[in-house]
Design an enzyme around this catalytic site. Structure first.
Site, PDB file in Angstrom:
ATOM      1  N   ARG A 184      -1.202  -9.098  13.208  1.00  0.00           N
ATOM      2  CA  ARG A 184      -1.705  -7.972  12.417  1.00  0.00           C
ATOM      3  C   ARG A 184      -2.611  -8.457  11.294  1.00  0.00           C
ATOM      4  O   ARG A 184      -3.614  -7.816  10.971  1.00  0.00           O
ATOM      5  CB  ARG A 184      -0.532  -7.157  11.867  1.00  0.00           C
ATOM      6  CG  ARG A 184       0.135  -6.329  12.955  1.00  0.00           C
ATOM      7  CD  ARG A 184       1.472  -5.732  12.552  1.00  0.00           C
ATOM      8  NE  ARG A 184       1.433  -4.954  11.345  1.00  0.00           N
ATOM      9  CZ  ARG A 184       2.482  -4.779  10.542  1.00  0.00           C
ATOM     10  NH1 ARG A 184       3.634  -5.344  10.815  1.00  0.00           N
ATOM     11  NH2 ARG A 184       2.386  -4.042   9.467  1.00  0.00           N
ATOM     12  N   ARG A 236      12.949  -3.235  11.062  1.00  0.00           N
ATOM     13  CA  ARG A 236      11.664  -2.910  11.700  1.00  0.00           C
ATOM     14  C   ARG A 236      11.310  -3.974  12.729  1.00  0.00           C
ATOM     15  O   ARG A 236      10.952  -5.090  12.397  1.00  0.00           O
ATOM     16  CB  ARG A 236      10.573  -2.773  10.641  1.00  0.00           C
ATOM     17  CG  ARG A 236      10.788  -1.517   9.812  1.00  0.00           C
ATOM     18  CD  ARG A 236       9.750  -1.266   8.796  1.00  0.00           C
ATOM     19  NE  ARG A 236       8.398  -1.264   9.339  1.00  0.00           N
ATOM     20  CZ  ARG A 236       7.355  -0.844   8.667  1.00  0.00           C
ATOM     21  NH1 ARG A 236       7.507  -0.380   7.452  1.00  0.00           N
ATOM     22  NH2 ARG A 236       6.151  -0.887   9.196  1.00  0.00           N
ATOM     23  N   ARG A 256      11.416  -7.436   4.676  1.00  0.00           N
ATOM     24  CA  ARG A 256      11.478  -6.002   4.980  1.00  0.00           C
ATOM     25  C   ARG A 256      12.034  -5.776   6.384  1.00  0.00           C
ATOM     26  O   ARG A 256      12.810  -4.847   6.595  1.00  0.00           O
ATOM     27  CB  ARG A 256      10.084  -5.370   4.855  1.00  0.00           C
ATOM     28  CG  ARG A 256      10.083  -3.876   5.134  1.00  0.00           C
ATOM     29  CD  ARG A 256       8.734  -3.260   4.922  1.00  0.00           C
ATOM     30  NE  ARG A 256       7.836  -3.553   6.024  1.00  0.00           N
ATOM     31  CZ  ARG A 256       6.584  -3.124   6.115  1.00  0.00           C
ATOM     32  NH1 ARG A 256       6.067  -2.401   5.141  1.00  0.00           N
ATOM     33  NH2 ARG A 256       5.843  -3.418   7.146  1.00  0.00           N
ATOM     34  N   LYS A 300       0.817  -1.211   0.000  1.00  0.00           N
ATOM     35  CA  LYS A 300       0.000   0.000   0.000  1.00  0.00           C
ATOM     36  C   LYS A 300       0.854   1.265   0.000  1.00  0.00           C
ATOM     37  O   LYS A 300       0.599   2.180  -0.766  1.00  0.00           O
ATOM     38  CB  LYS A 300      -0.938   0.024   1.214  1.00  0.00           C
ATOM     39  CG  LYS A 300      -1.977  -1.063   1.229  1.00  0.00           C
ATOM     40  CD  LYS A 300      -2.886  -0.968   2.437  1.00  0.00           C
ATOM     41  CE  LYS A 300      -2.194  -0.973   3.773  1.00  0.00           C
ATOM     42  NZ  LYS A 300      -1.525  -2.212   4.138  1.00  0.00           N
ATOM     43  N   ARG A 323      -9.502   1.975   9.112  1.00  0.00           N
ATOM     44  CA  ARG A 323      -9.252   0.552   9.345  1.00  0.00           C
ATOM     45  C   ARG A 323     -10.423  -0.145  10.007  1.00  0.00           C
ATOM     46  O   ARG A 323     -10.427  -1.362  10.122  1.00  0.00           O
ATOM     47  CB  ARG A 323      -8.014   0.362  10.224  1.00  0.00           C
ATOM     48  CG  ARG A 323      -6.745   0.693   9.501  1.00  0.00           C
ATOM     49  CD  ARG A 323      -5.553   0.262  10.290  1.00  0.00           C
ATOM     50  NE  ARG A 323      -4.342   0.604   9.559  1.00  0.00           N
ATOM     51  CZ  ARG A 323      -3.175   0.084   9.780  1.00  0.00           C
ATOM     52  NH1 ARG A 323      -3.026  -0.821  10.714  1.00  0.00           N
ATOM     53  NH2 ARG A 323      -2.140   0.446   9.085  1.00  0.00           N
TER      54      ARG A 323
END
Length: 184
Positions: free
Chosen positions: A142, A131, A125, A13, A88
């Site tokens: 999530r 991260r 990632r 996104k 969301r």
């Protein structure tokens, strides 16, 4: 043009939002980027958000709605915007409807992806970007939250005739081309 992009964590996104917003000359507004900037700057909001994200949860509607309302009130949004990561929840859809003051979104893009492919993408990632919120356990949590709380937005926007589904897997340029074709 007033757009929103939906899709599970890791669907691309953010990457696509930036590309599409640039093509259309509108700002891409990422609640995730706003939250991460606050975390980096160790603001009061940032400290709250850091704890929530580390556990795989979502930031409360109240906090998120206030941040988005403030951002949409800025002058560069007058000609349109692309929202990434908001709304969301159905409660946030109602809040956004109120912020738009009777106007509506022009389109809602939903990037569709295979969940296992996204988990792999996010783990990669996490390695390259360092991260800490992207461990496999947190990613799966999530995803579960997304399916439970955010996926119902697809139905809402489909009923309004705004939803456009786009395959989010493949080369970045190919996904961008599919999105632009869907908007034409």
């Amino acid at each position: 043009m007033r757009l929103l992009i939906l899709g599970p964590p890791g669907a691309g996104k953010g990457t696509q939002a930036a590309r599409i917003a640039e093509q259309l000359g509108i700002p891409a507004i990422s609640t995730g980027d706003i939250f991460r900037a606050n975390i980096k700057n160790e603001t009061e909001l940032g400290l709250q958000v850091k704890e929530i994200l580390a556990s795989g949860g979502y930031v409360s509607d109240e906090v998120t709605n206030a941040i988005v309302a403030d951002r949409l009130a800025q002058a560069d949004c007058a000609g349109g915007f692309l929202l990434d990561g908001y709304p969301r929840t159905l409660a946030q859809v109602d809040a956004l409807d109120g912020m738009l003051e009777g106007a509506s979104l022009d389109r809602v893009l939903e990037l569709t992806v295979d969940e296992d492919a996204v988990v792999g993408r996010l783990l990669k990632r996490a390695e390259t970007e360092g991260r800490s919120d992207d461990s496999e356990e947190v990613i799966r949590e999530r995803m579960a939250i997304y399916h439970r709380e955010t996926k119902p937005l697809s139905d809402t926007y489909r009923e309004r005739g705004l939803l456009v589904e786009v395959d989010g897997l493949g080369e970045v340029d190919d996904v961008t081309t599919r999105i632009l074709a869907a908007l034409a």
